[in-house]
Design a protein around this motif. Structure first.
Motif, PDB file in Angstrom:
ATOM      1  N   GLY A 228       0.828  -1.195   0.000  1.00  0.00           N
ATOM      2  CA  GLY A 228       0.000   0.000   0.000  1.00  0.00           C
ATOM      3  C   GLY A 228       0.867   1.252   0.000  1.00  0.00           C
ATOM      4  N   THR A 229       0.351   2.339   0.525  1.00  0.00           N
ATOM      5  CA  THR A 229       1.091   3.589   0.444  1.00  0.00           C
ATOM      6  C   THR A 229       2.132   3.713   1.539  1.00  0.00           C
ATOM      7  OG1 THR A 229      -0.696   4.606   1.682  1.00  0.00           O
ATOM      8  CG2 THR A 229      -0.707   4.924  -0.708  1.00  0.00           C
ATOM      9  N   ASN A 230       1.816   3.295   2.762  1.00  0.00           N
ATOM     10  CA  ASN A 230       2.766   3.591   3.830  1.00  0.00           C
ATOM     11  C   ASN A 230       3.048   2.394   4.736  1.00  0.00           C
ATOM     12  OD1 ASN A 230       0.244   3.594   4.877  1.00  0.00           O
ATOM     13  ND2 ASN A 230       0.546   5.337   6.236  1.00  0.00           N
ATOM     14  N   ARG A 231       2.974   1.193   4.162  1.00  0.00           N
ATOM     15  CA  ARG A 231       3.246   0.032   5.001  1.00  0.00           C
ATOM     16  C   ARG A 231       4.423  -0.790   4.488  1.00  0.00           C
ATOM     17  NH1 ARG A 231      -2.833  -1.896   6.395  1.00  0.00           N
ATOM     18  NH2 ARG A 231      -3.179  -0.363   8.019  1.00  0.00           N
ATOM     19  N   ILE A 232       5.046  -1.469   5.402  1.00  0.00           N
ATOM     20  CA  ILE A 232       6.184  -2.314   5.069  1.00  0.00           C
ATOM     21  C   ILE A 232       5.949  -3.689   5.682  1.00  0.00           C
ATOM     22  CG2 ILE A 232       8.667  -2.622   5.317  1.00  0.00           C
ATOM     23  CD1 ILE A 232       8.868   0.382   5.793  1.00  0.00           C
ATOM     24  N   VAL A 233       6.126  -4.729   4.874  1.00  0.00           N
ATOM     25  CA  VAL A 233       5.993  -6.088   5.386  1.00  0.00           C
ATOM     26  C   VAL A 233       7.383  -6.695   5.519  1.00  0.00           C
ATOM     27  CG1 VAL A 233       5.160  -8.404   4.916  1.00  0.00           C
ATOM     28  CG2 VAL A 233       3.724  -6.438   4.390  1.00  0.00           C
ATOM     29  N   VAL A 234       7.678  -7.177   6.700  1.00  0.00           N
ATOM     30  CA  VAL A 234       8.963  -7.843   6.923  1.00  0.00           C
ATOM     31  C   VAL A 234       8.678  -9.305   7.219  1.00  0.00           C
ATOM     32  CG1 VAL A 234      10.999  -7.988   8.384  1.00  0.00           C
ATOM     33  CG2 VAL A 234      10.002  -5.766   7.875  1.00  0.00           C
ATOM     34  N   GLN A 235       9.264 -10.198   6.447  1.00  0.00           N
ATOM     35  CA  GLN A 235       9.116 -11.625   6.727  1.00  0.00           C
ATOM     36  C   GLN A 235      10.487 -12.219   6.948  1.00  0.00           C
ATOM     37  OE1 GLN A 235       5.874 -13.783   4.672  1.00  0.00           O
ATOM     38  NE2 GLN A 235       5.964 -12.072   3.265  1.00  0.00           N
ATOM     39  N   ALA A 236      10.682 -12.771   8.112  1.00  0.00           N
ATOM     40  CA  ALA A 236      11.983 -13.336   8.437  1.00  0.00           C
ATOM     41  C   ALA A 236      11.805 -14.806   8.794  1.00  0.00           C
ATOM     42  CB  ALA A 236      12.612 -12.572   9.589  1.00  0.00           C
ATOM     43  N   PRO A 237      12.015 -15.704   7.818  1.00  0.00           N
ATOM     44  CA  PRO A 237      11.850 -17.125   8.112  1.00  0.00           C
ATOM     45  C   PRO A 237      12.895 -17.582   9.120  1.00  0.00           C
ATOM     46  CG  PRO A 237      12.757 -16.819   5.918  1.00  0.00           C
ATOM     47  CD  PRO A 237      12.419 -15.461   6.438  1.00  0.00           C
ATOM     48  N   GLY A 238      12.490 -18.438  10.020  1.00  0.00           N
ATOM     49  CA  GLY A 238      13.434 -19.001  10.981  1.00  0.00           C
ATOM     50  C   GLY A 238      13.729 -18.081  12.145  1.00  0.00           C
ATOM     51  N   GLU A 239      13.384 -16.812  12.016  1.00  0.00           N
ATOM     52  CA  GLU A 239      13.673 -15.885  13.108  1.00  0.00           C
ATOM     53  C   GLU A 239      12.559 -15.997  14.136  1.00  0.00           C
ATOM     54  OE1 GLU A 239      15.621 -13.819  15.355  1.00  0.00           O
ATOM     55  OE2 GLU A 239      16.484 -13.486  13.370  1.00  0.00           O
ATOM     56  N   SER A 240      12.841 -16.678  15.244  1.00  0.00           N
ATOM     57  CA  SER A 240      11.756 -16.882  16.188  1.00  0.00           C
ATOM     58  C   SER A 240      11.877 -15.952  17.381  1.00  0.00           C
ATOM     59  CB  SER A 240      11.692 -18.332  16.633  1.00  0.00           C
ATOM     60  OG  SER A 240      12.930 -18.689  17.174  1.00  0.00           O
ATOM     61  N   ASP A 241      12.803 -15.003  17.302  1.00  0.00           N
ATOM     62  CA  ASP A 241      12.869 -14.022  18.367  1.00  0.00           C
ATOM     63  C   ASP A 241      12.364 -12.682  17.852  1.00  0.00           C
ATOM     64  OD1 ASP A 241      13.300 -12.525  20.529  1.00  0.00           O
ATOM     65  OD2 ASP A 241      15.429 -12.965  20.737  1.00  0.00           O
ATOM     66  N   PRO A 242      11.034 -12.536  17.824  1.00  0.00           N
ATOM     67  CA  PRO A 242      10.468 -11.336  17.215  1.00  0.00           C
ATOM     68  C   PRO A 242      10.794 -10.074  18.010  1.00  0.00           C
ATOM     69  CG  PRO A 242       8.769 -12.562  18.355  1.00  0.00           C
ATOM     70  CD  PRO A 242      10.000 -13.394  18.404  1.00  0.00           C
ATOM     71  N   GLU A 243      11.015 -10.252  19.323  1.00  0.00           N
ATOM     72  CA  GLU A 243      11.256  -9.059  20.138  1.00  0.00           C
ATOM     73  C   GLU A 243      12.558  -8.381  19.728  1.00  0.00           C
ATOM     74  OE1 GLU A 243       8.753  -8.283  21.616  1.00  0.00           O
ATOM     75  OE2 GLU A 243       7.776 -10.237  21.603  1.00  0.00           O
ATOM     76  N   LYS A 244      13.586  -9.203  19.486  1.00  0.00           N
ATOM     77  CA  LYS A 244      14.862  -8.646  19.064  1.00  0.00           C
ATOM     78  C   LYS A 244      14.684  -7.928  17.722  1.00  0.00           C
ATOM     79  CE  LYS A 244      19.301 -10.563  18.036  1.00  0.00           C
ATOM     80  NZ  LYS A 244      19.825 -11.912  17.863  1.00  0.00           N
ATOM     81  N   LEU A 245      13.931  -8.604  16.845  1.00  0.00           N
ATOM     82  CA  LEU A 245      13.687  -8.050  15.520  1.00  0.00           C
ATOM     83  C   LEU A 245      12.952  -6.716  15.631  1.00  0.00           C
ATOM     84  CD1 LEU A 245      14.244  -9.239  12.718  1.00  0.00           C
ATOM     85  CD2 LEU A 245      11.905 -10.033  12.669  1.00  0.00           C
ATOM     86  N   LYS A 246      11.902  -6.728  16.477  1.00  0.00           N
ATOM     87  CA  LYS A 246      11.098  -5.513  16.643  1.00  0.00           C
ATOM     88  C   LYS A 246      11.931  -4.396  17.255  1.00  0.00           C
ATOM     89  CE  LYS A 246       7.564  -6.946  18.912  1.00  0.00           C
ATOM     90  NZ  LYS A 246       6.330  -7.084  19.670  1.00  0.00           N
TER      91      LYS A 246
END
Lengths: 328, 529
Positions: free
Chosen positions: B182-200
């Motif tokens: 869309g206009t202002n969204r970003i989708v991040v897909q990280a396979p195998g990354e099960s530590d979403p907090e670190k990612l976030k």
């Protein structure tokens, strides 16, 4: 005995149309009841449906504990975090059928969900004696996204039904299209009713299941209609209700065989597919049974209703015009 | 139809071979796959995040905050321009879209001329980003044009994607996918990354680094303590508690940084070291020279990290940030600084994470239920139509399954958990085409037609129905694909591929097999009649 096809009656002669009045009455009652169940109590956005976080927004955390989980302590820890509408329950998995060691929690994180989830996780880790790796599933859906997903889902359902109407209208005639669409609404309403009655979760995957049911039900209806159209050309003098009965009977063996195959295969999915696919496959099994019923008892009799029990001259004329074109 | 044309056989054989070629890597062990010559396809089924574990994040670029900040900057700029011109404004306010400057009535025209001259910093020739207009006797309104606003927003999204990519790469996540939605969204897909907090944590930080002077004027501080923050100053929280009154003017900012790293200072504390580019070094030198002995604040994302007194002029363009860092936090911070600051805050709108173990369980359950479903369909068809016709449909079904796997490997379509359900349903409904054909043949035989004509008619008559029936499924799938998200799309894709492969295998494979049977056995009656 074998193959099975030998013991199936070669030619059935059920008088489907004769029962269509009763079937129609039952269907209308069920559809109204289902609508009521799905809407009442009219709390937005999902009414009587058990909305998942896809459509309601919120957070879902699943984790496993080394020993039996103390659900009470976890509930208290959640409450202490000040989250809205906290729910805690155990759930069964193939390796833990009692559900003692697997916990699912849902809550509304309020402002700044990303941060709140971290805090809640830390609190759970403390009371449940687990570490960060114990969390097998984390889902957070913000309010903006959930309302978009909800409208998207409803629009998808309506668009699917609308396109089916156009397709049937284009391939057959308007009254066929209307019959098919009434049958589709019938199936969708009753499916919603079942989801509401059995408190199955209404989520994105549920919408996918309903869309598939729409596809299947259409598929079934088209097969009956195809034969109907063919027989209308073949037996020009036969009364409409007899043609409908004949067409349904002629396609009956196919309807039963295909429906059974689909239900058997999905049954395997329901039994062995695990928690995540259970609701999905149950809804589809129900929908396939419904789709089969509705193409016999809803879609075809509607055409009879439209024609007033007689074959009008104009209908016949139209068929004859269509004939050569579609035969070519 | 029972007359086999050569092209039909060629098409069938070629398709089956291709299907086999593309489906095969899925059953070969990884080391065999790696050893295969380069021209052979190696890609296997692309499992979705729900099957292999991983994180999905939907981020939204906070363009409202971005716009607010642009207006803040514009306010500061207006104050500066008018101050330099010797006509300081009575007041500067904002109303969400524009900055309104209040002037004494006699100075308003002069200020208007001055602002009109300075304000339009055109990014494109002939167009201005800011409209300057007079309102009444005293007010001047400066408004960003809609084009400027949308261009800024769109640029911010592009820039954010780039920065998120750099940060994730630094984390060492394998095969992340970062796309705009869309206009202002970003989708991040990280396979195998099960530590979403670190990612976030690492994605969500704006990481805006600024160097500002501390306002140590006692009068100003007293006023600020009473809630009247002097213009040109701001109160920011300090790391570890407390707050400081700072001058708003940014002396040096993070975009002048060339490199950040982790180091230790003479007291043995872990610090983040940084080096500035030429421009930054020059400005850093000028500021430190002028303000020796005064406190100087290092601010990250609106939080004062440290505010040391300037000991001496720093001319080399490098320095360090102290502030109770551990090696890990210092490392995270240098990742953030090296990747650059996000132009606007990113809000997490949706997050879905599945642990790798749960994913593996799902794959197991999927395999088991697919096998059970598949075998029960085979048995059912065999029971219903007997060895010959049931067997033919079984072969068609096997080819169908192989073609689906091959096509999904080839297109690298994502197989999701609902997709597995789609696969099973497809296989179940695939026999529908066979059933339609067989039932049609039986009808024709019963109607008294000769065998060959009945078989021909079975195919040609059933074909119309098969196409109608499958097109409707395709319509449903197309809608799911366009309206659905994530796993639902996977389901729709599996369903669509299944429609094509099942029509192909049920019609062509069945036809070729039955034709071969007819030629060799020369039957007089239909076995299923």
């Amino acid at each position: 005995m074998w193959p099975l096809i030998k013991i199936l009656p070669v030619k059935t002669n059920f008088r489907f149309v004769a029962f269509s009045k009763y079937a129609g009455a039952i269907s209308i009652l069920l559809a109204i009841g289902s609508l009521f169940m799905a809407i009442y109590p009219a709390t937005p956005p999902c009414g009587g449906l058990n909305c998942g976080i896809d459509f309601k927004g919120g957070t879902l955390l699943e984790f496993s504990t080394p020993g039996p989980a103390n659900l009470g302590a976890i509930r208290q820890a959640l409450a202490a975090q000040g989250v809205g509408d906290p729910q805690v329950q155990g759930f069964a998995t193939p390796d833990d059928p009692s559900g003692a060691r697997h916990v699912s929690t849902r809550f509304e994180p309020g402002e700044n969900p990303a941060q709140k989830v971290e805090q809640v996780k830390a609190a759970i880790e403390k009371v449940a004696g687990v570490d960060d790796k114990a969390f097998t599933r984390t889902e957070v859906v913000g309010p903006k996204v959930s309302s978009e997903l909800f409208t998207g889902g409803i629009i998808a359902l309506l668009a699917a039904i609308g396109l089916m109407l156009l397709y049937i209208w284009f391939r057959f005639e308007l009254q066929f299209g209307l019959g098919a669409v009434v049958a589709l609404f019938h199936d969708v309403f009753l499916t919603f009713g079942m989801i509401a009655v059995f408190k199955l979760e209404f989520s994105l995957t549920t919408v996918a299941a309903i869309l598939t049911i729409i596809g299947y039900s259409m598929n079934d209806t088209v097969v009956v209609f195809d034969r109907l159209r063919e027989n209308m050309r073949k037996y020009k003098k036969m009364p409409m209700r007899e043609i409908i009965d004949l067409s349904i009977n002629e396609t009956l063996s196919r309807t039963v065989i295909t429906g059974l195959t689909a239900i058997i295969a999905l049954g395997g999915l329901a039994v062995f597919g695990g928690d995540a696919l259970y609701g999905f496959s149950i809804i589809m099994i129900f929908g396939i049974a419904l789709g089969t019923y509705s193409s016999i008892y809803v879609a075809a009799p509607i055409i009879l209703l439209w024609n007033g029990g007689k074959r009008k001259e104009d209908t016949e004329a139209e068929v004859q015009i269509l004939g050569p074109a579609s035969r070519a | 139809m029972m007359q086999l044309s050569r092209w039909k056989i060629i098409v069938v054989v070629a398709t089956v071979l291709f299907g086999l070629l593309f489906a095969l890597p899925n059953v070969l062990p990884a080391n065999v796959r790696a050893g295969m010559p380069g021209f052979l396809p190696k890609s296997t089924l692309n499992l979705g995040l729900d099957l292999q574990g991983g994180s999905y994040l939907l981020l939204e670029v906070d363009t409202t905050a971005l716009q607010k900040e642009k207006l803040n900057n514009l306010s500061e700029e207006v104050r500066r321009i008018l101050g330099n011109a010797g006509t300081p404004p009575q007041g500067v306010s904002q109303d969400g879209k524009s900055v309104i400057v209040l002037m004494p009535a006699d100075k308003a025209q002069a200020a208007f001329v001055e602002l009109s001259k300075q304000a339009p910093s055109p990014t494109r020739a002939g167009t201005a980003d800011i409209n300057v207009s007079r309102q009444g006797d005293q007010a001047i309104r400066l408004t960003y044009t809609d084009t400027a606003i949308s261009e800024t927003a769109s640029g911010a999204v592009e820039q954010s994607i780039e920065i998120v990519r750099r940060r994730i790469d630094e984390l060492g996540t394998k095969e992340p996918s970062i796309t705009r939605q869309g206009t202002n969204r970003i989708v991040v897909q990280a396979p195998g990354e099960s530590d979403p907090e670190k990612l976030k944590n690492i994605i969500g930080k704006t990481a805006r680094l600024t160097f500002q002077m501390v306002n140590d004027d006692p009068d100003d501080n007293r006023a600020a303590g009473e809630g009247a923050i002097p213009p040109g100053s701001e109160v920011l929280p300090q790391k570890g508690g407390g707050a400081l009154l700072l001058r708003k003017r940014i002396e040096v900012s993070g975009d002048m940084l060339t490199h950040a790293g982790v180091g230790t200072n003479q007291n043995g504390q872990t610090v983040v070291t940084f080096r500035l580019n030429g421009e930054g070094a020059k400005r850093f030198a000028a500021v430190t020279q002028k303000n020796i002995g005064k406190p100087f604040a290092i601010v990250l994302d609106g939080v004062v990290q440290s505010a040391p007194n300037i000991q001496s002029a720093i001319t080399g363009g490098s320095g360090e940030i102290t502030g109770n860092y551990t090696i890990q936090t210092a490392n995270e911070m240098s990742i953030l600084l090296n990747a650059g600051a996000l132009p606007a805050p990113l809000n997490v709108e949706e997050q879905r994470t599945v642990g790798a173990e749960l994913g593996a369980d799902a794959v197991k359950a999927g395999q088991l239920s697919t096998t059970v479903g598949f075998v029960s369909i085979l048995v059912f068809m065999l029971l219903t139509y007997g060895l010959l016709f049931g067997g033919v449909s079984i072969i068609a079904l096997l080819v169908n399954a192989m073609l689906i796997v091959g096509a999904m490997s080839l297109t690298q379509a994502t197989l999701t958990l609902p997709g597995i359900a789609g696969l099973i349903l497809t296989l179940a409904v695939a026999v529908d085409a066979n059933v339609l054909i067989y039932e049609r043949m039986r009808d024709e035989v019963r109607a008294g037609r000769p065998l060959l004509a009945s078989m021909d008619a079975g195919f040609s008559r059933a074909m119309v129905t098969i196409i109608d029936a499958n097109l409707t499924t395709l319509i449903a799938a197309a809608i799911m694909f366009s309206a659905g998200a994530g796993p639902v799309r996977g389901f729709a894709w599996t369903l669509s591929i299944g429609v094509f492969t099942s029509v192909f295998s049920a019609v062509l494979i069945t036809q070729v097999l039955l034709a071969v049977w007819y030629r060799t056995a020369r039957p007089k009656t239909l076995p299923i009649a």
